[in-house]
Design a protein around this motif. Sequence first.
Motif, mmCIF file in Angstrom:
data_model
loop_
_atom_site.group_PDB
_atom_site.id
_atom_site.type_symbol
_atom_site.label_atom_id
_atom_site.label_comp_id
_atom_site.label_asym_id
_atom_site.label_seq_id
_atom_site.Cartn_x
_atom_site.Cartn_y
_atom_site.Cartn_z
ATOM 1 N N THR B 121 13.370 -31.616 46.712
ATOM 2 C CA THR B 121 12.886 -32.334 47.897
ATOM 3 C C THR B 121 13.348 -31.596 49.159
ATOM 4 O O THR B 121 14.424 -31.003 49.184
ATOM 5 C CB THR B 121 13.420 -33.788 47.970
ATOM 6 N N ILE B 122 12.515 -31.635 50.176
ATOM 7 C CA ILE B 122 12.901 -31.127 51.499
ATOM 8 C C ILE B 122 12.619 -32.230 52.519
ATOM 9 O O ILE B 122 11.497 -32.728 52.597
ATOM 10 C CB ILE B 122 12.091 -29.868 51.893
ATOM 11 N N ASP B 123 13.657 -32.620 53.235
ATOM 12 C CA ASP B 123 13.483 -33.618 54.294
ATOM 13 C C ASP B 123 12.906 -32.901 55.516
ATOM 14 O O ASP B 123 13.557 -32.017 56.076
ATOM 15 C CB ASP B 123 14.845 -34.252 54.620
ATOM 16 N N VAL B 124 11.696 -33.240 55.899
ATOM 17 C CA VAL B 124 11.050 -32.543 57.028
ATOM 18 C C VAL B 124 11.154 -33.311 58.343
ATOM 19 O O VAL B 124 10.529 -32.950 59.329
ATOM 20 C CB VAL B 124 9.563 -32.214 56.718
ATOM 21 N N THR B 125 11.945 -34.393 58.336
ATOM 22 C CA THR B 125 12.121 -35.122 59.594
ATOM 23 C C THR B 125 13.230 -34.463 60.410
ATOM 24 O O THR B 125 14.146 -33.849 59.872
ATOM 25 C CB THR B 125 12.510 -36.600 59.359
ATOM 26 N N LYS B 126 13.116 -34.601 61.708
ATOM 27 C CA LYS B 126 14.120 -34.054 62.620
ATOM 28 C C LYS B 126 14.450 -35.187 63.574
ATOM 29 O O LYS B 126 13.559 -35.740 64.215
ATOM 30 C CB LYS B 126 13.485 -32.888 63.395
ATOM 31 N N ASN B 127 15.690 -35.607 63.630
ATOM 32 C CA ASN B 127 16.034 -36.738 64.487
ATOM 33 C C ASN B 127 16.900 -36.287 65.651
ATOM 34 O O ASN B 127 18.030 -35.839 65.466
ATOM 35 C CB ASN B 127 16.785 -37.800 63.679
ATOM 36 N N GLU B 128 16.348 -36.377 66.843
ATOM 37 C CA GLU B 128 17.145 -36.135 68.050
ATOM 38 C C GLU B 128 17.881 -37.435 68.311
ATOM 39 O O GLU B 128 17.302 -38.515 68.273
ATOM 40 C CB GLU B 128 16.233 -35.840 69.247
ATOM 41 N N VAL B 129 19.180 -37.324 68.611
ATOM 42 C CA VAL B 129 19.958 -38.543 68.743
ATOM 43 C C VAL B 129 19.816 -39.214 70.105
ATOM 44 O O VAL B 129 19.663 -40.418 70.203
ATOM 45 C CB VAL B 129 21.443 -38.297 68.394
ATOM 46 N N GLU B 130 19.808 -38.406 71.172
ATOM 47 C CA GLU B 130 19.818 -39.036 72.505
ATOM 48 C C GLU B 130 18.747 -38.411 73.387
ATOM 49 O O GLU B 130 18.889 -37.263 73.806
ATOM 50 C CB GLU B 130 21.204 -38.861 73.119
ATOM 51 N N LYS B 134 12.007 -39.329 66.579
ATOM 52 C CA LYS B 134 11.757 -38.839 65.232
ATOM 53 C C LYS B 134 10.595 -37.855 65.279
ATOM 54 O O LYS B 134 9.539 -38.169 65.823
ATOM 55 C CB LYS B 134 11.379 -39.997 64.298
ATOM 56 N N SER B 135 10.807 -36.676 64.714
ATOM 57 C CA SER B 135 9.694 -35.734 64.657
ATOM 58 C C SER B 135 9.697 -35.015 63.315
ATOM 59 O O SER B 135 10.596 -35.198 62.499
ATOM 60 C CB SER B 135 9.774 -34.735 65.818
ATOM 61 N N ILE B 136 8.692 -34.197 63.119
ATOM 62 C CA ILE B 136 8.498 -33.514 61.841
ATOM 63 C C ILE B 136 8.536 -32.013 62.079
ATOM 64 O O ILE B 136 7.956 -31.512 63.048
ATOM 65 C CB ILE B 136 7.115 -33.890 61.254
ATOM 66 N N SER B 137 9.201 -31.327 61.191
ATOM 67 C CA SER B 137 9.226 -29.868 61.270
ATOM 68 C C SER B 137 8.965 -29.295 59.870
ATOM 69 O O SER B 137 9.773 -29.470 58.970
ATOM 70 C CB SER B 137 10.599 -29.435 61.786
ATOM 71 N N ILE B 138 7.830 -28.658 59.727
ATOM 72 C CA ILE B 138 7.433 -28.151 58.407
ATOM 73 C C ILE B 138 7.915 -26.706 58.268
ATOM 74 O O ILE B 138 7.585 -25.869 59.110
ATOM 75 C CB ILE B 138 5.894 -28.200 58.252
ATOM 76 N N SER B 286 5.391 -49.269 79.784
ATOM 77 C CA SER B 286 6.118 -50.539 79.911
ATOM 78 C C SER B 286 7.625 -50.297 79.890
ATOM 79 O O SER B 286 8.100 -49.244 79.460
ATOM 80 C CB SER B 286 5.742 -51.471 78.767
ATOM 81 N N ASN B 287 8.352 -51.294 80.313
ATOM 82 C CA ASN B 287 9.813 -51.251 80.186
ATOM 83 C C ASN B 287 10.283 -52.084 78.995
ATOM 84 O O ASN B 287 11.439 -52.004 78.604
ATOM 85 C CB ASN B 287 10.468 -51.791 81.467
ATOM 86 N N LEU B 288 9.367 -52.885 78.451
ATOM 87 C CA LEU B 288 9.762 -53.787 77.366
ATOM 88 C C LEU B 288 9.563 -53.171 75.994
ATOM 89 O O LEU B 288 10.309 -53.449 75.066
ATOM 90 C CB LEU B 288 8.947 -55.091 77.482
ATOM 91 N N TYR B 289 8.525 -52.309 75.852
ATOM 92 C CA TYR B 289 8.186 -51.772 74.534
ATOM 93 C C TYR B 289 8.615 -50.318 74.421
ATOM 94 O O TYR B 289 8.494 -49.559 75.385
ATOM 95 C CB TYR B 289 6.670 -51.883 74.293
ATOM 96 N N VAL B 290 9.106 -49.966 73.247
ATOM 97 C CA VAL B 290 9.537 -48.580 73.065
ATOM 98 C C VAL B 290 9.188 -48.068 71.667
ATOM 99 O O VAL B 290 9.308 -48.802 70.680
ATOM 100 C CB VAL B 290 11.053 -48.425 73.384
ATOM 101 N N ASN B 291 8.661 -46.844 71.633
ATOM 102 C CA ASN B 291 8.334 -46.200 70.368
ATOM 103 C C ASN B 291 9.201 -44.949 70.255
ATOM 104 O O ASN B 291 9.373 -44.228 71.233
ATOM 105 C CB ASN B 291 6.837 -45.821 70.353
ATOM 106 N N ASP B 292 9.753 -44.703 69.061
ATOM 107 C CA ASP B 292 10.755 -43.632 68.926
ATOM 108 C C ASP B 292 10.244 -42.395 68.179
ATOM 109 O O ASP B 292 11.015 -41.614 67.643
ATOM 110 C CB ASP B 292 12.019 -44.177 68.246
ATOM 111 N N VAL B 293 8.922 -42.228 68.118
ATOM 112 C CA VAL B 293 8.366 -41.073 67.409
ATOM 113 C C VAL B 293 7.890 -40.034 68.431
ATOM 114 O O VAL B 293 7.294 -40.391 69.454
ATOM 115 C CB VAL B 293 7.190 -41.505 66.503
ATOM 116 N N ALA B 294 8.159 -38.757 68.130
ATOM 117 C CA ALA B 294 7.701 -37.685 69.012
ATOM 118 C C ALA B 294 6.177 -37.753 69.153
ATOM 119 O O ALA B 294 5.470 -38.045 68.188
ATOM 120 C CB ALA B 294 8.109 -36.335 68.431
#
Lengths: 369, 369
Positions: B121-130, B134-138, B286-294
């Motif tokens: 298995t290869i984890d292709v996700t890349k998580n920037e902390v701050e 969440k993004s993908i790197s193939i 918006s200031n209320l909604y947030v999505n964490d995907v690149a």
Amino acid sequence: MTDVYNFCAGPAMLPAQVMKKAQKELLNWDGLGTSVMEVSHRSSEFKKLAKQADQDLRELMSIPDNYHVLFMHGGGRAQFAAVVNNFLGSNGKALYLTSGQWSQAAAEEAIRLVGPKGVDTIDVTKNEVEPVVKSISIPDFNNMNDEYRYLHFCPNETVDGIEIFDDISSPWPIVADMSSNILSRQIDVSRYAVIYAGAQKNIGPSGLSIVIIRNDMLKLPKLPQASIFNYQMQVESGSMYNTPPTFAWYLAAEVFKWLKQNGGVAQIEENNYKKAELLYDCIDNSNLYVNDVAIENRSWMNVTFKLTKGTLETEFIEQAKNKGLVALKGHRLVGGMRASIYNAMPVKGVQALTKFMVEFEESNTNYSN
Amino acid sequence: MTDVYNFCAGPAMLPAQVMKKAQKELLNWDGLGTSVMEVSHRSSEFKKLAKQADQDLRELMSIPDNYHVLFMHGGGRAQFAAVVNNFLGSNGKALYLTSGQWSQAAAEEAIRLVGPKGVDTIDVTKNEVEPVVKSISIPDFNNMNDEYRYLHFCPNETVDGIEIFDDISSPWPIVADMSSNILSRQIDVSRYAVIYAGAQKNIGPSGLSIVIIRNDMLKLPKLPQASIFNYQMQVESGSMYNTPPTFAWYLAAEVFKWLKQNGGVAQIEENNYKKAELLYDCIDNSNLYVNDVAIENRSWMNVTFKLTKGTLETEFIEQAKNKGLVALKGHRLVGGMRASIYNAMPVKGVQALTKFMVEFEESNTNYSN
């Protein structure tokens, strides 16, 4: 239009009352404004449906508390493999009784999965040659010393029109493929370790199978298989390890309600006996129709017959179809005719068929005179 | 009653036009006087349906002639196992890319079946902390010397709201789980050896899976498995080795017709882009909604978001439901919100949702001032 009576062996007709209700609420189920098939299986509404279906089936079949009821993908053939993979790990061996096409197919699938060393078969059919009569003879297993994880049999053979009414007794757990006669007559569930059934005859549409499994069977050693057919995992997740076939499950739940509203299995058993009697009497009282199964093994669900004048068979099917009596052609492997008269077939459907059969015989006798 | 817009991740909403037609002909399909689900899968009428569905899907996806199309039982999880059992016999090894819950589950099923030695298995996700992104790197596979029977990946993760838009290039045959984005945008089928999809997002009801498989893949060595999931046997029998889930197949065929009538995949791709853009714009403004995907990996099908004031989430779901915007709760494993906006979701459904989201934010900002 004329009433249509559908004698298809499966996917078979469903109760008219259930189908009308399904149509009425197809776009708005349970007041949700969506179809039941568009609702999450994990929603409170669907879970309520699942719970009710479980309770109703338990009540209808008097299923003891130490049994689980599973609603799974696939049909009988999915369970052919699942039975092997759930019970025959680590060099286990099973005994398969063969009585026709379907039990034979189950044995073949077992052999494909574990090889011939893992499977013994006993042909329990007895064929008298003159006149041709197919019957069943079950050996006494209680004197056998073999160790089997289970004995598998199929109490109703849809292709051959053979039904085993005997209560089989065995030193090994009994696994029964009741795809075509589940809920058709009262049985003692406690005599079986596992009962399974594809839905498309007496339960609902194709794509759903039901497994009734005794607790202790979950502990048998397993072979590697798709997790969705792992009985233990499906028991633990309430048949929702994966997204189940929700619309088929819903229709099964409606069929169970319909059965309960109509006197349960005791009443449907009476109807089924009456329907089978009507049809076999019609055959036995004729010179044109003939059935080759011994009286004690004639299926209540699938009535097979041939025409003594074989050349009339195409005409028979054509004329029947014009009268709304459809899907009477026998299985491609055996030919002839087959009237499948599962629970959903009303008595008047069989009356319409026998009326037609008598008229057809008369008109063809006159014609040839 | 109010229009209901159903954002369920699956079983998902089906096109309103298809559902209305299904309701109209539920008791009398093709003039037969019975439901399509009561008709034999071997009848000429059903075979015609099956042929049309095959042709329509081929046309919609421009499937080359050296590919077979299978209509099978089960959903994505059934195919998790089938892929392994059809391709990993005799010590084969596969590479699984993991990008979220579903690709991870596919890898776990493979390991259950063949053990860890058969699966890399290869984890292709890349998580920037701050800030959390969440993004993908193939990786570049073309420099790898490993021998894999196939590379498996899941281009759209329904739970995580992540989509891989890159055309992955690999020295090994590519197997893609497109359960949640098949038919949502144009793809080049010839880049894949196998594409499979559970039906219950973009195709039809649950209980059906579709497999698009290149000819040469049928020759790979197999493991013992239920015959109904043997791709070779199902190719040979036109997906009718056993009784298929006929009603689900019929609805899939109707969905394909609907797509063709509405401009095919090119047009639905435009709609899907527009719907996703509307919703992500609403979130980003918006200031209320947030999505964490690149941005480059934001799913067009499953838009996940959280409320910066987490305590308002229950209220959000409740008020949305009262406006006919249902099933917005995120997956139980990740929480938050999720709007699944598959092909059947009209643009006006997303407009109704964004209108509500803006109003909800305004009323709650005012309230807290």
